[in-house]
Design a protein around this motif. Structure first.
Motif, PDB file in Angstrom:
ATOM      1  N   ALA A   3       0.801  -1.103   0.128  1.00 43.81           N
ATOM      2  CA  ALA A   3       0.013  -0.108   0.029  1.00 43.81           C
ATOM      3  C   ALA A   3       0.863   1.266   0.001  1.00 43.81           C
ATOM      4  O   ALA A   3       0.794   2.162  -0.611  1.00 43.81           O
ATOM      5  CB  ALA A   3      -0.962   0.092   1.221  1.00 43.81           C
ATOM      6  N   ALA A   4       1.945   1.286   0.701  1.00 46.48           N
ATOM      7  CA  ALA A   4       2.784   2.366   0.878  1.00 46.48           C
ATOM      8  C   ALA A   4       3.503   2.527  -0.617  1.00 46.48           C
ATOM      9  O   ALA A   4       3.565   3.591  -0.742  1.00 46.48           O
ATOM     10  CB  ALA A   4       3.898   1.967   1.852  1.00 46.48           C
ATOM     11  N   ALA A   5       4.051   1.504  -1.099  1.00 49.30           N
ATOM     12  CA  ALA A   5       4.686   1.484  -2.324  1.00 49.30           C
ATOM     13  C   ALA A   5       3.835   1.966  -3.441  1.00 49.30           C
ATOM     14  O   ALA A   5       4.304   2.913  -4.223  1.00 49.30           O
ATOM     15  CB  ALA A   5       5.297   0.136  -2.636  1.00 49.30           C
ATOM     16  N   SER A   6       2.573   1.544  -3.571  1.00 51.19           N
ATOM     17  CA  SER A   6       1.840   1.957  -4.575  1.00 51.19           C
ATOM     18  C   SER A   6       1.297   3.319  -4.290  1.00 51.19           C
ATOM     19  O   SER A   6       1.401   4.468  -5.505  1.00 51.19           O
ATOM     20  CB  SER A   6       0.531   1.085  -4.672  1.00 51.19           C
ATOM     21  OG  SER A   6       0.687  -0.356  -4.799  1.00 51.19           O
ATOM     22  N   LYS A   7       1.079   3.921  -3.200  1.00 53.16           N
ATOM     23  CA  LYS A   7       0.694   5.507  -2.883  1.00 53.16           C
ATOM     24  C   LYS A   7       2.160   6.191  -3.225  1.00 53.16           C
ATOM     25  O   LYS A   7       1.625   7.447  -3.831  1.00 53.16           O
ATOM     26  CB  LYS A   7       0.458   5.442  -1.621  1.00 53.16           C
ATOM     27  CG  LYS A   7      -0.106   6.981  -1.059  1.00 53.16           C
ATOM     28  CD  LYS A   7      -1.362   7.264  -2.070  1.00 53.16           C
ATOM     29  CE  LYS A   7      -1.731   8.661  -1.791  1.00 53.16           C
ATOM     30  NZ  LYS A   7      -2.928   9.320  -2.655  1.00 53.16           N
ATOM     31  N   GLY A  25       3.253   6.188   2.356  1.00 53.43           N
ATOM     32  CA  GLY A  25       3.458   6.482   1.212  1.00 53.43           C
ATOM     33  C   GLY A  25       3.319   8.084   0.892  1.00 53.43           C
ATOM     34  O   GLY A  25       3.920   8.515  -0.114  1.00 53.43           O
ATOM     35  N   GLN A  26       2.139   8.448   1.474  1.00 54.16           N
ATOM     36  CA  GLN A  26       1.916  10.011   1.158  1.00 54.16           C
ATOM     37  C   GLN A  26       3.005  11.116   1.857  1.00 54.16           C
ATOM     38  O   GLN A  26       3.725  11.712   1.426  1.00 54.16           O
ATOM     39  CB  GLN A  26       0.630  10.565   1.655  1.00 54.16           C
ATOM     40  CG  GLN A  26      -0.615   9.956   0.976  1.00 54.16           C
ATOM     41  CD  GLN A  26      -1.846  10.274   1.455  1.00 54.16           C
ATOM     42  OE1 GLN A  26      -2.260   9.637   2.505  1.00 54.16           O
ATOM     43  NE2 GLN A  26      -2.543  11.236   0.981  1.00 54.16           N
ATOM     44  N   THR A  27       3.357  10.346   3.030  1.00 55.11           N
ATOM     45  CA  THR A  27       4.294  11.236   4.069  1.00 55.11           C
ATOM     46  C   THR A  27       5.713  11.223   3.259  1.00 55.11           C
ATOM     47  O   THR A  27       6.370  12.465   3.339  1.00 55.11           O
ATOM     48  CB  THR A  27       4.395  10.523   5.360  1.00 55.11           C
ATOM     49  OG1 THR A  27       3.215  10.540   6.228  1.00 55.11           O
ATOM     50  CG2 THR A  27       5.655  11.009   6.260  1.00 55.11           C
ATOM     51  N   VAL A  28       6.215  10.148   2.800  1.00 52.01           N
ATOM     52  CA  VAL A  28       7.632   9.923   2.227  1.00 52.01           C
ATOM     53  C   VAL A  28       7.671  10.945   1.068  1.00 52.01           C
ATOM     54  O   VAL A  28       8.850  11.312   0.439  1.00 52.01           O
ATOM     55  CB  VAL A  28       8.413   8.644   2.136  1.00 52.01           C
ATOM     56  CG1 VAL A  28       8.071   7.944   3.572  1.00 52.01           C
ATOM     57  CG2 VAL A  28       7.398   7.952   1.279  1.00 52.01           C
ATOM     58  N   THR A  29       6.471  11.325   0.411  1.00 51.73           N
ATOM     59  CA  THR A  29       6.460  11.797  -0.888  1.00 51.73           C
ATOM     60  C   THR A  29       5.976  13.322  -0.737  1.00 51.73           C
ATOM     61  O   THR A  29       5.769  14.019  -1.649  1.00 51.73           O
ATOM     62  CB  THR A  29       5.531  11.281  -1.970  1.00 51.73           C
ATOM     63  OG1 THR A  29       4.227  11.095  -1.232  1.00 51.73           O
ATOM     64  CG2 THR A  29       6.208   9.856  -2.285  1.00 51.73           C
ATOM     65  N   ASP A  40       4.664  10.140  -6.693  1.00 52.19           N
ATOM     66  CA  ASP A  40       5.847  10.566  -7.182  1.00 52.19           C
ATOM     67  C   ASP A  40       6.450   9.635  -7.978  1.00 52.19           C
ATOM     68  O   ASP A  40       6.847   8.667  -7.703  1.00 52.19           O
ATOM     69  CB  ASP A  40       6.905  10.781  -5.918  1.00 52.19           C
ATOM     70  CG  ASP A  40       8.475  11.271  -6.477  1.00 52.19           C
ATOM     71  OD1 ASP A  40       8.610  11.336  -7.687  1.00 52.19           O
ATOM     72  OD2 ASP A  40       8.998  11.759  -5.516  1.00 52.19           O
ATOM     73  N   SER A  41       6.120   9.959  -9.442  1.00 55.06           N
ATOM     74  CA  SER A  41       6.835   9.140 -10.246  1.00 55.06           C
ATOM     75  C   SER A  41       8.235   8.976 -10.730  1.00 55.06           C
ATOM     76  O   SER A  41       8.766   7.991 -11.362  1.00 55.06           O
ATOM     77  CB  SER A  41       6.200   9.609 -12.042  1.00 55.06           C
ATOM     78  OG  SER A  41       6.860  10.907 -11.940  1.00 55.06           O
ATOM     79  N   ASP A  42       9.045   9.722  -9.870  1.00 56.80           N
ATOM     80  CA  ASP A  42      10.509   9.621  -9.949  1.00 56.80           C
ATOM     81  C   ASP A  42      11.149   8.940  -8.841  1.00 56.80           C
ATOM     82  O   ASP A  42      12.370   8.603  -8.976  1.00 56.80           O
ATOM     83  CB  ASP A  42      11.150  10.838 -10.181  1.00 56.80           C
ATOM     84  CG  ASP A  42      10.705  11.901 -11.362  1.00 56.80           C
ATOM     85  OD1 ASP A  42      10.602  10.900 -12.497  1.00 56.80           O
ATOM     86  OD2 ASP A  42      10.550  12.973 -11.430  1.00 56.80           O
TER      87      ASP A  42
END
Length: 492
Positions: A16-20, A352-356, A25-27
């Motif tokens: 879920a984290a990886a997908s979000k 996933g949102q936080t790290v991006t 962030d596509s990069d």
């Protein structure tokens, strides 16, 4: 320079984290290490796969490894076990058949999940002793059922050797533990004509539910010819022959088949010895925290990895989510351990949102859960146990009511039993436990109570909730509203 987000664990929270993170962030470079071959699967469906309602193990997989790699551009490395984390150097070390890998990270998520608890008793390494914590566990149990049934439509291609009791392949079997897995597996085995014996150390099944719910489920299990042994602690799993010398050993895999282990032949309690052909250990789970502990991360009071509201651990830029991590209880505001699928998905997505670049909390938990036992469904949420409520500083008061699930004149329907708990001084709703016939709405009705818990509502406010009514679905006064009215009258 592009940041690297490394994830340890490829199931609910991790993927879920990886997908979000990829959507945001596509990069971003995203690397996922998973020690097994399966990722993003529904472990909660395993009892129904064993039962035969779900025919393919692959049906439990939400997204395949190939789809993650090719369609979502995620560097997913199955067959890689992370053995060390260095928060100072910001690296993880993983082992695989191709050698060791040292992977640097800018952000790290630990999503190592939970593992089945194996009780410290003799005989747990005997052949025929199973747990149900992984896809491979489910595969082995399905093959056991298939061999016993000798049903070509049920069996898998690698069905294994024939049942050792050719004239009586479907029993007796034992389930140790009266929680979610124990109840669901009792149904799965009994539905396949096994003679099921369920052993529970405490005096009732489903300890986290109300007594009324536990009693209703226990009565229904007995109606389905499941033999219950309540208040019956298992002291040993005895072998079927002279080779039973397993005292003090633990299984190295789901089913150990060592030369000297022998086959399980009986469950031994303080008072009796019950002959069985197979044992399913459903005695709970515990968080996998070894990696975190070895890296010096803080472990919380529940035994899971401690985090803040954003799932960040005591090490900077190291997060933990899912069944290995603590969460915050919405009623008490204190850390709790809630190894549940929705919690893992929500918190993984939030990381996933936080790290991006968008800090996200993912929310607290109420411990909301449901279970099906043959033709009965049950749900619970919040704090029900009076001792737990008092420990949290409340003065709990509960009422149990039974009301109709649909309009009395409607040609279908049944009863719903609701136990509602509130704080005597403030009237605040603390939790509820509900039980009904399958399909009569105990589970869906629990959602109204969850809303009350999230809002910090009082029982007086809950009794005025505008819940839906139509004869095929409900009575004018939903059973939850009836419970709130009765409890509110007690508090007034």
């Amino acid at each position: 320079m592009t940041d690297t987000f490394v994830i340890v664990g490829g199931d609910a929270a991790g993927m879920a984290a990886a997908s979000k993170a990829r959507r945001e962030d596509s990069d971003l470079e995203i690397v996922v290490f998973e020690k097994g071959e399966w990722v993003s699967y529904g472990a909660c469906g395993l009892p129904y796969y064993v039962k035969g309602e779900i025919q393919s193990l692959e049906a439990l997989v939400s997204v395949t490894p190939q789809e993650f790699r090719e369609e979502r551009d995620i560097d997913l490395r199955t067959g890689h076990e992370v053995v060390a984390i260095d928060p100072d150097e910001r690296t993880v070390t993983a082992e695989s058949d191709d050698g060791d890998v040292v992977q640097p990270y800018d952000h790290l998520l630990l999503a190592t999940g939970a593992e089945s608890v194996v009780p410290p008793i003799g005989g747990v390494d005997l052949e025929g002793v199973y747990t149900l914590g992984s896809m491979s566990d489910g595969k082995e149990l399905r093959e056991y059922v298939a061999r016993a049934r000798s049903d070509e439509s049920f069996q898998q291609p690698d069905r294994g050797p024939a049942c050792r009791y050719l004239e009586d392949c479907t029993g007796p079997v034992a389930v140790v533990g009266g929680g979610y897995i124990g109840i669901e597996m009792a149904e799965a085995l009994a539905a396949n004509d096994f003679e099921v014996h369920l052993f529970q150390r405490g005096d009732r099944v489903l300890k986290g539910f109300s007594e009324a719910t536990s009693e209703a489920v226990a009565a229904h299990l007995r109606d389905q010819d499941v033999t219950l042994y309540l208040g019956s602690e298992v002291r040993e799993l005895a072998g079927s022959g002279a080779s039973d010398d397993s005292e003090g050993r633990s299984p190295s895999s789901n089913r150990t088949q060592s030369d000297d282990a022998g086959e399980v032949g009986a469950v031994v309690t303080e008072t009796e010895r019950v002959p069985v052909d197979m044992v399913l250990l459903g005695t709970g789970v515990r968080p996998r925290t070894a990696l975190a502990e070895n890296a010096g991360l803080e472990i919380g009071p529940t035994g899971a990895i401690a985090t803040d509201a954003y799932r960040e651990t005591s090490a900077p830029d190291v997060y933990a989510a899912g069944d290995c991590a603590e969460a915050t209880h919405v009623v008490t505001g204190e850390p709790t351990y809630a190894p549940l699928a929705l919690t893992a998905n929500r918190h993984g997505r939030a990381v996933g949102q936080t790290v991006t670049g968008t800090p996200s909390e993912g929310g607290g938990v109420a411990g909301t859960a449901a279970v099906k036992a043959f033709d009965v469904e049950a749900a619970r949420t919040g704090i029900i146990d009076p001792d737990e409520a008092r420990k949290a500083g409340f003065d709990p008061v509960s009422e149990t009511i039974t009301a109709k699930s649909r309009a009395g004149y409607y040609p279908e329907g049944g009863d719903v039993t609701v136990t509602l708990t509130a704080d005597r001084d403030s009237g605040r709703v603390l939790g509820a436990s509900l039980v009904s016939e399958y399909g009569e709405g105990a589970v869906h009705r629990s959602h109204a109570v969850v809303g009350a818990l999230e809002a910090g509502a009082t029982v007086f406010e809950l009794e005025n909730y505008d819940l839906a009514y139509a004869p095929p679905f409900n009575t004018t006064w939903d059973p939850v509203l009836v419970a709130a009215k009765v409890l509110g009258g007690e508090l007034r």
